[in-house]
Design a protein around this motif. Structure first.
Motif, PDB file in Angstrom:
ATOM      1  N   ASP A 105     -19.502 -14.976  36.182  1.00  0.00           N
ATOM      2  CA  ASP A 105     -20.849 -15.516  36.405  1.00  0.00           C
ATOM      3  C   ASP A 105     -21.834 -14.977  35.365  1.00  0.00           C
ATOM      4  N   ALA A 106     -21.703 -13.670  35.071  1.00  0.00           N
ATOM      5  CA  ALA A 106     -22.594 -13.064  34.075  1.00  0.00           C
ATOM      6  C   ALA A 106     -22.340 -13.647  32.688  1.00  0.00           C
ATOM      7  N   LEU A 107     -21.077 -13.895  32.389  1.00  0.00           N
ATOM      8  CA  LEU A 107     -20.726 -14.489  31.098  1.00  0.00           C
ATOM      9  C   LEU A 107     -21.297 -15.900  30.977  1.00  0.00           C
ATOM     10  N   GLN A 108     -21.180 -16.690  32.054  1.00  0.00           N
ATOM     11  CA  GLN A 108     -21.735 -18.042  32.043  1.00  0.00           C
ATOM     12  C   GLN A 108     -23.248 -18.019  31.838  1.00  0.00           C
ATOM     13  N   LYS A 109     -23.916 -17.068  32.511  1.00  0.00           N
ATOM     14  CA  LYS A 109     -25.367 -16.968  32.367  1.00  0.00           C
ATOM     15  C   LYS A 109     -25.743 -16.585  30.936  1.00  0.00           C
ATOM     16  N   ALA A 110     -24.988 -15.637  30.338  1.00  0.00           N
ATOM     17  CA  ALA A 110     -25.259 -15.232  28.964  1.00  0.00           C
ATOM     18  C   ALA A 110     -25.078 -16.401  28.002  1.00  0.00           C
ATOM     19  N   MET A 111     -24.074 -17.225  28.240  1.00  0.00           N
ATOM     20  CA  MET A 111     -23.854 -18.406  27.402  1.00  0.00           C
ATOM     21  C   MET A 111     -25.024 -19.381  27.529  1.00  0.00           C
ATOM     22  N   ASP A 112     -25.490 -19.587  28.757  1.00  0.00           N
ATOM     23  CA  ASP A 112     -26.613 -20.507  28.978  1.00  0.00           C
ATOM     24  C   ASP A 112     -27.893 -19.981  28.345  1.00  0.00           C
ATOM     25  N   ASP A 113     -28.115 -18.662  28.470  1.00  0.00           N
ATOM     26  CA  ASP A 113     -29.364 -18.077  27.962  1.00  0.00           C
ATOM     27  C   ASP A 113     -29.401 -18.032  26.438  1.00  0.00           C
ATOM     28  N   GLY A 131     -27.069 -19.633  24.223  1.00  0.00           N
ATOM     29  CA  GLY A 131     -26.517 -20.762  23.484  1.00  0.00           C
ATOM     30  C   GLY A 131     -25.275 -20.404  22.691  1.00  0.00           C
ATOM     31  N   GLU A 132     -24.796 -19.172  22.805  1.00  0.00           N
ATOM     32  CA  GLU A 132     -23.606 -18.740  22.083  1.00  0.00           C
ATOM     33  C   GLU A 132     -22.351 -19.196  22.807  1.00  0.00           C
ATOM     34  N   GLY A 133     -21.261 -19.359  22.055  1.00  0.00           N
ATOM     35  CA  GLY A 133     -19.978 -19.710  22.631  1.00  0.00           C
ATOM     36  C   GLY A 133     -19.306 -18.513  23.271  1.00  0.00           C
ATOM     37  N   ILE A 134     -18.348 -18.788  24.124  1.00  0.00           N
ATOM     38  CA  ILE A 134     -17.672 -17.723  24.859  1.00  0.00           C
ATOM     39  C   ILE A 134     -16.896 -16.797  23.919  1.00  0.00           C
ATOM     40  N   ASP A 135     -16.251 -17.370  22.875  1.00  0.00           N
ATOM     41  CA  ASP A 135     -15.481 -16.539  21.946  1.00  0.00           C
ATOM     42  C   ASP A 135     -16.376 -15.494  21.282  1.00  0.00           C
ATOM     43  N   HIS A 136     -17.558 -15.951  20.833  1.00  0.00           N
ATOM     44  CA  HIS A 136     -18.469 -15.043  20.139  1.00  0.00           C
ATOM     45  C   HIS A 136     -18.985 -13.960  21.079  1.00  0.00           C
ATOM     46  N   LEU A 137     -19.374 -14.343  22.286  1.00  0.00           N
ATOM     47  CA  LEU A 137     -19.909 -13.369  23.242  1.00  0.00           C
ATOM     48  C   LEU A 137     -18.873 -12.309  23.601  1.00  0.00           C
ATOM     49  N   VAL A 138     -17.649 -12.737  23.878  1.00  0.00           N
ATOM     50  CA  VAL A 138     -16.605 -11.785  24.270  1.00  0.00           C
ATOM     51  C   VAL A 138     -16.236 -10.886  23.098  1.00  0.00           C
ATOM     52  N   SER A 139     -16.099 -11.468  21.894  1.00  0.00           N
ATOM     53  CA  SER A 139     -15.762 -10.661  20.717  1.00  0.00           C
ATOM     54  C   SER A 139     -16.832  -9.606  20.456  1.00  0.00           C
ATOM     55  N   ARG A 140     -18.102 -10.002  20.572  1.00  0.00           N
ATOM     56  CA  ARG A 140     -19.191  -9.063  20.320  1.00  0.00           C
ATOM     57  C   ARG A 140     -19.226  -7.957  21.369  1.00  0.00           C
ATOM     58  N   ALA A 141     -19.000  -8.324  22.631  1.00  0.00           N
ATOM     59  CA  ALA A 141     -19.004  -7.326  23.701  1.00  0.00           C
ATOM     60  C   ALA A 141     -17.858  -6.327  23.528  1.00  0.00           C
ATOM     61  N   LEU A 142     -16.678  -6.832  23.143  1.00  0.00           N
ATOM     62  CA  LEU A 142     -15.545  -5.938  22.915  1.00  0.00           C
ATOM     63  C   LEU A 142     -15.803  -5.017  21.728  1.00  0.00           C
ATOM     64  N   ALA A 143     -16.367  -5.568  20.648  1.00  0.00           N
ATOM     65  CA  ALA A 143     -16.661  -4.740  19.481  1.00  0.00           C
ATOM     66  C   ALA A 143     -17.659  -3.647  19.827  1.00  0.00           C
ATOM     67  N   ASP A 144     -18.685  -3.981  20.635  1.00  0.00           N
ATOM     68  CA  ASP A 144     -19.656  -2.973  21.060  1.00  0.00           C
ATOM     69  C   ASP A 144     -18.982  -1.887  21.892  1.00  0.00           C
ATOM     70  N   ALA A 145     -18.133  -2.311  22.837  1.00  0.00           N
ATOM     71  CA  ALA A 145     -17.478  -1.357  23.726  1.00  0.00           C
ATOM     72  C   ALA A 145     -16.526  -0.440  22.971  1.00  0.00           C
ATOM     73  N   LEU A 146     -15.870  -0.976  21.938  1.00  0.00           N
ATOM     74  CA  LEU A 146     -14.905  -0.196  21.164  1.00  0.00           C
ATOM     75  C   LEU A 146     -15.531   0.466  19.945  1.00  0.00           C
ATOM     76  N   GLN A 147     -16.866   0.323  19.817  1.00  0.00           N
ATOM     77  CA  GLN A 147     -17.631   0.925  18.722  1.00  0.00           C
ATOM     78  C   GLN A 147     -17.121   0.455  17.356  1.00  0.00           C
ATOM     79  N   LEU A 148     -16.877  -0.857  17.262  1.00  0.00           N
ATOM     80  CA  LEU A 148     -16.448  -1.468  16.013  1.00  0.00           C
ATOM     81  C   LEU A 148     -17.589  -2.290  15.436  1.00  0.00           C
ATOM     82  N   ASP A 149     -17.658  -2.334  14.087  1.00  0.00           N
ATOM     83  CA  ASP A 149     -18.594  -3.253  13.445  1.00  0.00           C
ATOM     84  C   ASP A 149     -18.119  -4.672  13.689  1.00  0.00           C
TER      85      ASP A 149
END
Length: 278
Positions: free
Chosen positions: A14-22, A24-42
């Motif tokens: 539900d949170a992912l869907q809301k982030a996509m709506d707010d 306008g980013e695609g799911i691939d980009h949102l998940v990749s960015r969240a994983l990179a942040d969590a793993l401290q990757l550029d």
């Protein structure tokens, strides 16, 4: 690219869907960015030292070291202290291409006045259609971008049937970029196996970056290379990455702080970077 499949909780979905709506980013980009942040990757980060406007005005003194650049990327381009040749960074190796045609591994202590680097992680790879000129190549690259408003990193690999490149020569005292590149070395090569490293920069950062495509090349045998002015090839493999995070390191030298960087850089960059208007 690798694909990830996993189960997540309804609340995360539900949170992912809301982030996509707010956003306008695609799911691939949102998940990749969240994983990179969590793993401290550029992730999709472009790191630039100094500005195009400073180069135009002749501020060629080194402001960071190659060793410092390594901390921010393994792929990129730039120049060296005093405009002493072209830089290309590929697979974590930094090379200095000099105006006499020689190429050497850059030392970590060498100083750099301008560079653009990233940790290259392409989103897609494909084989380009044959192209007979720089204009035909960049037209193909433009069709792959999909937007004028992000930065893009590209890697082009294969056999180039022709290459026309230039290598900046050491600048004289008080020379501007146009004056310094007026005595650059130029090379014409045929049937070269090599790799082109480059970036697309949006026009809205004119004066900070170099708008459009900026490409450097190095041969597989590390014997030839430079700033690409024209090229042709077929069966060339393109790897492409959009970059949505731009970071700028501003020099703190006395020359930079005192320089007038308010002028229009477009004509000077077009002449110096693309060989036009000479």
């Amino acid at each position: 690219m690798p694909k990830l499949t996993c189960d997540i909780s309804q609340s995360l979905w539900d949170a992912l869907q809301k982030a996509m709506d707010d956003s306008g980013e695609g799911i691939d980009h949102l998940v990749s960015r969240a994983l990179a942040d969590a793993l401290q990757l550029d992730h999709g980060t472009l790191f630039q030292v100094s500005t195009a406007g400073a180069l135009v005005e002749g501020l060629f003194g080194g402001v960071v070291s190659v060793g410092m650049l390594r901390e921010h990327g393994d792929f990129g381009l730039g120049t060296f202290d005093g405009l002493d040749g072209e830089m290309i960074a590929l697979d974590g190796h930094f090379f200095q291409i000099r105006s006499d045609g020689s190429i050497r591994r850059a030392d970590d202590g060498q100083q750099v006045p301008f560079a653009v680097v990233t940790h290259f992680s392409p989103r897609e790879t494909m084989v380009l259609e044959p192209f007979g000129s720089m204009a035909e190549l960049t037209a193909q690259l433009d069709r792959k971008r999909g937007t004028d408003n992000l930065f893009f990193a590209v890697r082009l690999s294969g056999r180039f049937s022709s290459l026309h490149d230039r290598v900046a020569s050491m600048a004289g005292a008080h020379e501007t970029l146009v004056e310094a590149t007026a005595h650059q070395a130029e090379f014409h090569m045929q049937d070269v196996d090599g790799t082109i490293v480059g970036f697309w920069t949006p026009s809205y950062v004119r004066g900070i970056g170099i708008p459009g495509w900026h490409l450097h090349v190095i041969s597989d045998d590390r014997q030839r290379g430079g700033h690409v002015l024209d090229c042709a090839g077929q069966g060339i493999t393109l790897a492409l990455e959009p970059l949505d995070d731009f970071r700028l390191a501003m020099p703190e030298t006395a020359d930079f702080l005192a320089a007038d960087l308010s002028g229009d850089t477009e004509k000077a960059l077009d002449t110096a970077e693309r060989g036009r208007g000479r």
